[in-house]
Enzyme design. Structure first.
Site, PDB file in Angstrom:
ATOM      1  CD  GLN A   1      -2.693  -1.123   2.605  1.00  0.00           C
ATOM      2  OE1 GLN A   1      -2.672  -2.153   3.264  1.00  0.00           O
ATOM      3  NE2 GLN A   1      -3.352  -0.057   3.035  1.00  0.00           N
TER       4      GLN A   1
ATOM      5  CG  PHE B   1      -8.225  -5.889   4.034  1.00  0.00           C
ATOM      6  CD1 PHE B   1      -9.396  -5.273   3.593  1.00  0.00           C
ATOM      7  CD2 PHE B   1      -7.875  -7.111   3.480  1.00  0.00           C
ATOM      8  CE1 PHE B   1     -10.206  -5.873   2.636  1.00  0.00           C
ATOM      9  CE2 PHE B   1      -8.674  -7.719   2.515  1.00  0.00           C
ATOM     10  CZ  PHE B   1      -9.841  -7.100   2.097  1.00  0.00           C
TER      11      PHE B   1
ATOM     12  CD  GLU C   1      -0.544   2.820   6.678  1.00  0.00           C
ATOM     13  OE1 GLU C   1      -1.706   2.414   6.893  1.00  0.00           O
ATOM     14  OE2 GLU C   1      -0.120   3.908   7.107  1.00  0.00           O
TER      15      GLU C   1
ATOM     16  NE  ARG D   1      -7.407   7.144  11.795  1.00  0.00           N
ATOM     17  CZ  ARG D   1      -8.164   8.039  11.138  1.00  0.00           C
ATOM     18  NH1 ARG D   1      -9.481   8.016  11.262  1.00  0.00           N
ATOM     19  NH2 ARG D   1      -7.618   8.930  10.356  1.00  0.00           N
TER      20      ARG D   1
ATOM     21  NE  ARG E   1     -12.798  -1.914   5.017  1.00  0.00           N
ATOM     22  CZ  ARG E   1     -13.331  -2.635   4.044  1.00  0.00           C
ATOM     23  NH1 ARG E   1     -13.167  -3.941   4.022  1.00  0.00           N
ATOM     24  NH2 ARG E   1     -14.019  -2.063   3.088  1.00  0.00           N
TER      25      ARG E   1
ATOM     26  CG  PHE F   1      -4.829   3.501  11.415  1.00  0.00           C
ATOM     27  CD1 PHE F   1      -3.899   2.747  10.715  1.00  0.00           C
ATOM     28  CD2 PHE F   1      -4.375   4.604  12.124  1.00  0.00           C
ATOM     29  CE1 PHE F   1      -2.556   3.092  10.710  1.00  0.00           C
ATOM     30  CE2 PHE F   1      -3.016   4.954  12.138  1.00  0.00           C
ATOM     31  CZ  PHE F   1      -2.103   4.188  11.423  1.00  0.00           C
TER      32      PHE F   1
ATOM     33  CB  ALA G   1      -6.079   7.505   6.405  1.00  0.00           C
TER      34      ALA G   1
ATOM     35  CD  GLU H   1      -9.356   3.275   7.352  1.00  0.00           C
ATOM     36  OE1 GLU H   1      -9.310   4.465   6.989  1.00  0.00           O
ATOM     37  OE2 GLU H   1      -8.606   2.806   8.205  1.00  0.00           O
TER      38      GLU H   1
HETATM   39  N1  MTE Z   1     -11.372  -2.951   0.001  1.00  0.00           N
HETATM   40  C1  MTE Z   1     -10.809  -4.028  -0.588  1.00  0.00           C
HETATM   41  N2  MTE Z   1     -11.529  -4.713  -1.498  1.00  0.00           N
HETATM   42  N3  MTE Z   1      -9.557  -4.455  -0.264  1.00  0.00           N
HETATM   43  C2  MTE Z   1      -8.797  -3.798   0.684  1.00  0.00           C
HETATM   44  O1  MTE Z   1      -7.666  -4.190   0.964  1.00  0.00           O
HETATM   45  N4  MTE Z   1      -8.691  -1.936   2.296  1.00  0.00           N
HETATM   46  C3  MTE Z   1      -9.461  -1.013   3.143  1.00  0.00           C
HETATM   47  C4  MTE Z   1     -10.497  -0.247   2.307  1.00  0.00           C
HETATM   48  N5  MTE Z   1     -11.244  -1.152   1.479  1.00  0.00           N
HETATM   49  C5  MTE Z   1      -9.370  -2.651   1.332  1.00  0.00           C
HETATM   50  C6  MTE Z   1     -10.671  -2.246   0.931  1.00  0.00           C
HETATM   51  C7  MTE Z   1      -8.641  -0.040   3.852  1.00  0.00           C
HETATM   52  S1  MTE Z   1      -7.884  -0.522   5.283  1.00  0.00           S
HETATM   53  C8  MTE Z   1      -8.488   1.245   3.413  1.00  0.00           C
HETATM   54  S2  MTE Z   1      -7.605   2.383   4.293  1.00  0.00           S
HETATM   55  C9  MTE Z   1      -9.082   1.705   2.140  1.00  0.00           C
HETATM   56  O2  MTE Z   1      -9.793   0.668   1.476  1.00  0.00           O
HETATM   57  C10 MTE Z   1      -7.961   2.211   1.248  1.00  0.00           C
HETATM   58  O3  MTE Z   1      -8.395   2.596   0.010  1.00  0.00           O
HETATM   59  P1  MTE Z   1      -9.094   4.008  -0.309  1.00  0.00           P
HETATM   60  O4  MTE Z   1      -8.387   5.046   0.494  1.00  0.00           O
HETATM   61  O5  MTE Z   1      -8.880   4.156  -1.764  1.00  0.00           O
HETATM   62  O6  MTE Z   1     -10.518   3.841   0.080  1.00  0.00           O
HETATM   63  N1  HPA Z   2      -4.673   6.071   9.076  1.00  0.00           N
HETATM   64  C1  HPA Z   2      -4.103   5.101   8.350  1.00  0.00           C
HETATM   65  N2  HPA Z   2      -2.818   4.984   8.159  1.00  0.00           N
HETATM   66  C2  HPA Z   2      -2.024   5.894   8.731  1.00  0.00           C
HETATM   67  C3  HPA Z   2      -2.545   6.933   9.499  1.00  0.00           C
HETATM   68  C4  HPA Z   2      -3.948   7.038   9.691  1.00  0.00           C
HETATM   69  O1  HPA Z   2      -4.484   7.926  10.377  1.00  0.00           O
HETATM   70  N3  HPA Z   2      -1.509   7.673   9.943  1.00  0.00           N
HETATM   71  C5  HPA Z   2      -0.403   7.083   9.443  1.00  0.00           C
HETATM   72  N4  HPA Z   2      -0.700   6.020   8.711  1.00  0.00           N
HETATM   73 MO1  MOS Z   3      -6.280   1.291   5.979  1.00  0.00          MO
HETATM   74  S1  MOS Z   3      -6.053   0.459   7.845  1.00  0.00           S
HETATM   75  O1  MOS Z   3      -5.853   2.904   6.629  1.00  0.00           O
HETATM   76  O2  MOS Z   3      -4.864   0.746   5.253  1.00  0.00           O
END
Ligand code: MTE
Ligand code: HPA
Ligand code: MOS
Length: 806
Positions: free
Chosen positions: A229, A260, A264, A342, A374, A376, A552, A754
Site C-alpha cells: 500500500q 486492509f 501499509e 485514532r 481497516r 486503524f 486512512a 474504512e
Molecule cells: N477494500 C478491498 N476490497 N480491499 C482492501 O484491501 N482496504 C481497506 C479499504 N477497502 C481494502 C478495501 C482499507 S484498510 C483502506 S484504508 C481503504 O480501502 C484504502 O483505500 P481508499 O483510500 O482508496 O478507500
Molecule cells: N490512518 C491510516 N494509516 C495511517 C494513518 C492514519 O491515520 N496515519 C499514518 N498512517
Molecule cells: Mo487502511 S487500515 O488505513 O490501510
C-alpha cells in the site's frame, strides 16, 4: 449482494445535483456525468477470469531465486550462537544472509526505530526473522532454513496488556486528551458506572499474501514488484538497506489481492530481504510468505482492553467520562502511536461527552508488531463508547437507542433547543459539523421498522425459552484524514497520446477497493470522454514520487483531486490553443460527450488532440493536492485533525441459542453517508464488504496464542473468517441521499473504505440485547469480543447469575 449484482448488470444513473456540479466542475465541462454513476471495477472481469496479474502470476525470470527466512522459536531470548553451515550446504541454496550482510540500514522502522530486518542478538517474538536464504525453488528454501543450529538464552516474555501495564512497558509514551472538568463532573454526577471491554485483534487474511520480487539493475539499482500500500516507503527502505540513493530504486505496484492495512508498513521487509538477496546473488529473487508464515510473522489488528468511568443523569445523559484505551502493540512501535491516537479520537464515537479525559497506552509485548487494519484503531476505540452506552441503558432501563439519541452531538440544523452551548465539541476540541447522525438514525429506524420489530422481538422472547432474539442500532462517525498532517498530499501524472487515449498515474494503490476506477471516472468527467478511453497503470515511484500510503480511506479524496488538477492543467492548455487557432474566447470552448466544442464547431476528442499535437501543445501534466483546513497540536491534544467525518448507521438482528451460545445474524439494515457518491456500485460493495469484515472481527475471528507466545491460529483451519453462510439473509444497504459533503472534496463525495467496518458493532450490541432479554433487559451482559459462541455462552451464564445476585 444480489442487489449489487443486479445493479452491476444494468447501470443505474445517479444524477449529480446541478448546484454541486456547477461548483465542483470546471466551467468548461458539460455533458453527461462520468463520475457519480455506477461503473464496474476496472479489473472485475479480469479478477473473475483469472486474467488479473498478481506478482506470483508473473513468468519467472531466467535464474530467478526464491527466498525464505529462518525464524525464532522463542518470544524473548538472547541469541548465543548461530551456525548456518548446514543451511548453506542444503540442496539448491545459492545465497544465505544474516544481519552482518546488510549493506546499509538494519533498522527499517517506518516512523520510529525498532524493526530490525534481521535480528542480531535478541529476538522479541516467535517467528522473528534471523537469517534469509535464496534457493532454486520455494520448497528448497523452506527446507533449508530448518537446518539452522541456533542456541538461545531464553528470557521472560511479556505477553499481555495487563503484564505490560504492570511493568509500565510501552513502545511509545502514553498520551492524553482532555475536555472540560471530568473529575468534577464525575464526582458530582447523580449516577456513575465503571466498566471494561476487551476487544480482540484480527488477522488481515488478504487473499494474496505478502510478496515481493526484486530484479537487480545497473549501478546497484533494483526494480521491485511489490504488493504494498506504500510504494514510496518500500523504495526508501530498500534504498537505505542497500545503501544507495532513492533514485536507483523503482517500486511498481499494479494491484494487491487485498491489503486492509496489512500492507501499509509490513510489505516492506519482504521487499528489503528480496533486494539484499538479489544484490548478493546478482539474480532476481522472489519472496513470498507461505500462509502460515504470513499469519505468524506479520502484525495484526491491535487487541485492546478499554476501561471507562462514566457519570450520567437519571435520563441517561452523559455528564463526564474518563476513558482509557490500552492497545497491545507487540514488540515495536510500527504505526502504533498513530493507531492508539485514532482509537482515542474515536472513543467518543458519535457522543458528546461534555467533560472527558481520554488516555491511550501503547503496551509493549513480546509478540509480532501489530499494525494498521481497516479503521486503524478507530473501531477498538469506538467499542469503549458503545460499551458505555449499553451499560447506561441497562442501568436507567431504556432501549440503548434512546441513550444514543440523547447523547449524540448536536445536529447542526438546530432542530433541538439545547440550553448548554458547545454540544458539538469532541474531546480533541474539533467541532462536529454537518452532523447527519441524528437524522440518519431516525431515517433508519423508520425504514427498518425498528419499533415494530423491537416489539415483535420482545413478544418472541417472552414465549421462546431457549432461542432469544436481539436488535440493535449503532452509529459510526469516522474522522477522515491522516492524523499525521504531512501524509495528506498526493500527486498524479496524465499523458494524452496522439490517438486521444489517456494514460493516468497517481500515487494511490489498488487493493480491490476500486480506487483506480474512481480516479479514472474523475479524469473522464473532466475531459468528458468515456471511462474506457483511460488506462490507469501501475503505481510506480518513478512516475509519481514521494507518495503517501493508500490508507486512512483517503485514496480517492487525495489522488482524485490530484488527477483532477493534472487534467485541468492540460485542459487549460487545450483551451488556450483553441482560442488561438479559432479566434474564440475561452468561454466558447467546452468539453462534452467525447467532443471538444469550439465556438460553432465540434471536434471529436481524438481529432482535437491531434490538432493540439500538431500545434505543439504539451499533452502531459502532473497534478498535486493537499488537504486544506487540517491541523492538530499533539502537545495540547487539540485542533482539527479531520477534514470531515463520514457517517453511518446500522441495525442488526440476531438470534441466539442460549443453551449453546451459537447465533446467527438474521438481518442487517445499513444507511451510510458517502456524500455525493462517485460510484454507488463500488461504494455499496465497500459497505457490504466492510460490514461483513467487521462482523468477522467481532464474532468468529479469534487470534489465539499459547502461554509461550506462539500463535495457534495460524491457518484457515483454526481461524474463522466469515463465509457466504454467515451472511445475513437480509442485508439492505442504502446510501444517504441528498447530502453532498459540505467540504470541498472531489465532487463533494466522501471516503468510504474504512467507516462501514464499524457498522458491525450493531451485531455485537444485538447479541447483548438478546442475552439481556434473559433478565428483562436489566443486566448488561459482560460480553467481550470476539464474541464467539463460547464467549456468548459465558455471558449468558454471567448475566443470569448477576440477576440472581441482585
Ligand atoms: N477494500 C478491498 N476490497 N480491499 C482492501 O484491501 N482496504 C481497506 C479499504 N477497502 C481494502 C478495501 C482499507 S484498510 C483502506 S484504508 C481503504 O480501502 C484504502 O483505500 P481508499 O483510500 O482508496 O478507500
Ligand atoms: N490512518 C491510516 N494509516 C495511517 C494513518 C492514519 O491515520 N496515519 C499514518 N498512517
Ligand atoms: Mo487502511 S487500515 O488505513 O490501510
Amino acid at each position: 449482494m444480489r442487489d449489487l449484482l443486479n445493479k452491476l448488470g444494468k447501470p443505474l444513473e445517479v444524477k449529480l445535483d446541478s448546484a454541486v456540479l456547477a461548483q465542483s466542475q470546471a466551467p468548461t465541462t458539460q455533458g453527461s456525468p462520468k463520475a457519480g454513476r455506477d461503473a464496474k471495477h476496472d479489473s472485475a472481469h479480469k479478477h473473475v477470469a483469472g486474467a488479473a496479474q498478481y506478482i506470483d502470476d508473473r513468468f519467472p525470470h531466467a535464474g530467478q531465486l526464491y527466498g525464505c527466512v529462518g525464524k525464532s522459536p522463542h518470544a524473548h531470548a538472547r541469541v548465543i550462537s548461530m551456525n548456518l553451515d548446514k543451511v548453506r550446504a542444503a540442496p539448491g541454496v545459492l545465497c544465505v544472509i544474516t544481519a552482518d550482510d546488510i549493506p546499509g540500514h538494519l533498522d527499517i522502522g517506518p516512523v520510529f526505530p525498532g524493526d530490525m530486518l534481521l535480528v542480531k542478538d535478541k529476538v522479541e517474538f516467535v517467528g522473528q526473522p534471523l537469517f534469509a536464504v535464496a534457493a532454486e525453488s520455494h520448497a528448497a528454501a523452506r527446507r533449508a532454513v530448518k537446518l539452522a543450529e541456533v542456541e538461545y538464552e531464553v528470557l521472560p516474555a511479556t505477553l499481555t496488556i495487563e503484564d505490560a501495564l504492570q511493568q509500565q512497558l510501552f513502545v511509545r509514551p502514553p498520551h492524553q486528551m482532555r475536555l472540560g472538568e471530568p473529575e468534577t463532573a464525575l464526582a458530582n454526577a447523580p449516577n456513575r458506572l465503571r466498566g471494561d471491554i476487551e476487544v480482540g485483534g484480527q488477522e488481515h487474511f488478504y487473499l494474496e499474501g505478502q510478496i515481493s520480487l526484486a530484479i537487480p539493475e545497473e549501478d546497484g539499482g533494483m526494480h521491485i514488484f511489490a504488493s504494498s500500500q506504500h510504494p514510496s516507503e518500500v523504495q526508501k527502505l530498500v534504498a537505505e538497506v542497500l545503501d544507495v540513493p532513492f533514485n536507483r530504486i523503482t517500486v511498481d505496484v499494479r494491484r494487491m489481492g487485498g491489503g486492509f492495512g496489512g500492507k501499509e508498513t509490513q510489505a516492506a521487509p519482504w521487499a528489503c530481504l528480496a533486494a539484499v538477496l538479489a544484490r548478493k546473488s546478482g539474480r532476481p529473487v522472489k519472496f513470498r510468505l507461505s500462509r502460515s508464515d504470513d499469519m505468524e510473522m506479520t502484525g495484526k489488528r491491535h487487541h485492546f482492553h478499554n476501561h471507562f468511568d462514566v457519570g450520567f443523569d437519571d435520563e441517561g445523559r452523559i455528564l463526564g467520562a474518563d476513558i482509557t484505551v490500552n492497545g497491545l502493540c507487540g514488540y515495536s512501535p510500527d504505526l502504533s502511536d498513530a493507531i492508539v491516537d485514532r482509537a482515542m479520537f474515536h472513543s467518543d464515537n458519535a457522543y458528546f461527552l461534555a467533560n472527558a479525559n481520554i488516555t491511550g497506552n501503547r503496551c509493549k509485548t513480546h509478540t509480532v508488531s501489530n499494525t494498521a487494519f481497516r479503521g486503524f484503531g478507530g473501531p477498538q476505540g469506538m467499542m469503549a463508547a458503545e460499551a458505555m452506552i449499553e451499560a447506561i441503558a441497562r442501568r436507567v432501563g431504556k432501549d440503548p437507542v434512546e441513550i444514543r439519541l440523547l447523547n449524540y452531538y448536536r445536529e447542526d440544523h438546530e432542530r433541538y433547543d439545547f440550553k448548554q452551548s458547545g454540544y458539538d465539541v469532541t474531546p480533541y476540541h474539533q467541532k462536529v459539523e454537518q452532523n447527519l447522525i441524528p437524522l440518519m438514525t431516525r431515517k433508519l429506524m423508520a425504514d427498518a421498522d425498528y419499533h415494530a420489530r423491537k416489539a415483535a422481538i420482545r413478544a418472541f422472547n417472552a414465549s421462546s425459552p431457549v432461542l432469544k432474539k436481539g436488535l440493535a442500532l449503532t452509529p459510526v462517525k469516522f474522522g477522515i484524514s491522516f492524523t499525521v498532517q504531512h501524509l495528506n498530499q498526493a500527486g498524479a501524472l496524465i499523458h494524452i497520446y496522439t490517438d486521444g487515449s489517456i494514460h493516468l498515474n497517481h500515487g494511490g494503490t489498488e487493493m480491490g477497493q476500486g480506487l483506480y476506477t474512481k480516479v479514472a471516472q474523475i479524469v473522464a468527467q473532466e475531459f468528458q470522454v468515456d471511462v474506457d478511453n483511460i488506462v490507469v497503470s501501475a503505481a510506480r515511484t518513478d512516475k509519481v514520487p514521494n507518495t503517501s500510503p493508500t490508507a486512512a480511506s483517503s485514496g480517492t479524496d487525495l489522488n482524485g483531486k490530484a488527477a483532477q488538477n493534472a487534467a485541468q492543467t492540460i485542459k487549460g492548455r487545450l483551451i488556450e490553443f483553441a482560442c488561438e487557432q479559432y479566434q474564440v474566447t475561452p468561454e466558447q470552448v467546452y468539453f462534452a460527450d467525447n467532443n471538444v466544442h469550439v465556438g460553432e464547431k465540434a471536434f471529436p476528442f481524438a481529432e482535437f488532440i491531434q490538432q493540439a499535437y500538431m500545434g505543439r501543445v504539451s499533452l502531459s501534466a502532473t497534478g498535486f493536492y493537499k488537504t486544506p483546513k487540517i491541523h492538530y497540536d499533539r502537545d495540547t491534544a487539540s485542533g482539527r485533525p479531520f477534514f470531515y467525518f463520514a457517517n453511518g448507521v446500522a441495525a442488526s438482528e440476531v438470534v441466539v441459542d442460549t443453551l449453546t451460545g451459537e447465533y446467527k445474524v438474521l438481518r442487517a439494515d445499513i444507511l451510510h453517508d458517502v456524500g455525493k457518491s462517485l460510484n454507488p456500485a463500488i461504494d455499496i460493495g465497500q459497505i457490504e464488504g466492510g460490514f461483513i469484515q467487521g462482523m468477522g472481527w467481532l464474532t468468529t475471528e479469534e487470534v489465539c496464542w499459547d502461554a509461550n507466545g506462539r500463535l495457534l491460529s495460524n491457518s484457515p483451519a483454526n481461524y474463522k473468517i466469515p463465509t457466504l453462510g454467515d451472511l445475513p439473509e437480509v442485508l439492505n444497504v442504502e446510501l444517504l441521499p441528498n447530502e453532498p459533503n459540505r467540504e470541498e472534496t472531489i465532487y463533494h463525495s466522501k471516503a468510504v473504505g474504512e467507516p462501514p467496518f464499524m457498522l458491525a458493532i450493531s451485531v455485537w450490541c444485538a447479541l447483548k440485547d438478546a442475552i439481556s432479554s434473559l433478565t428483562d433487559y436489566r443486566i448488561d451482559p459482560p460480553l467481550h469480543t470476539p464474541s464467539t459462541p463460547e464467549k456468548v455462552l459465558a455471558a449468558v451464564e454471567a448475566t443470569l447469575s448477576a440477576a440472581k445476585g441482585e
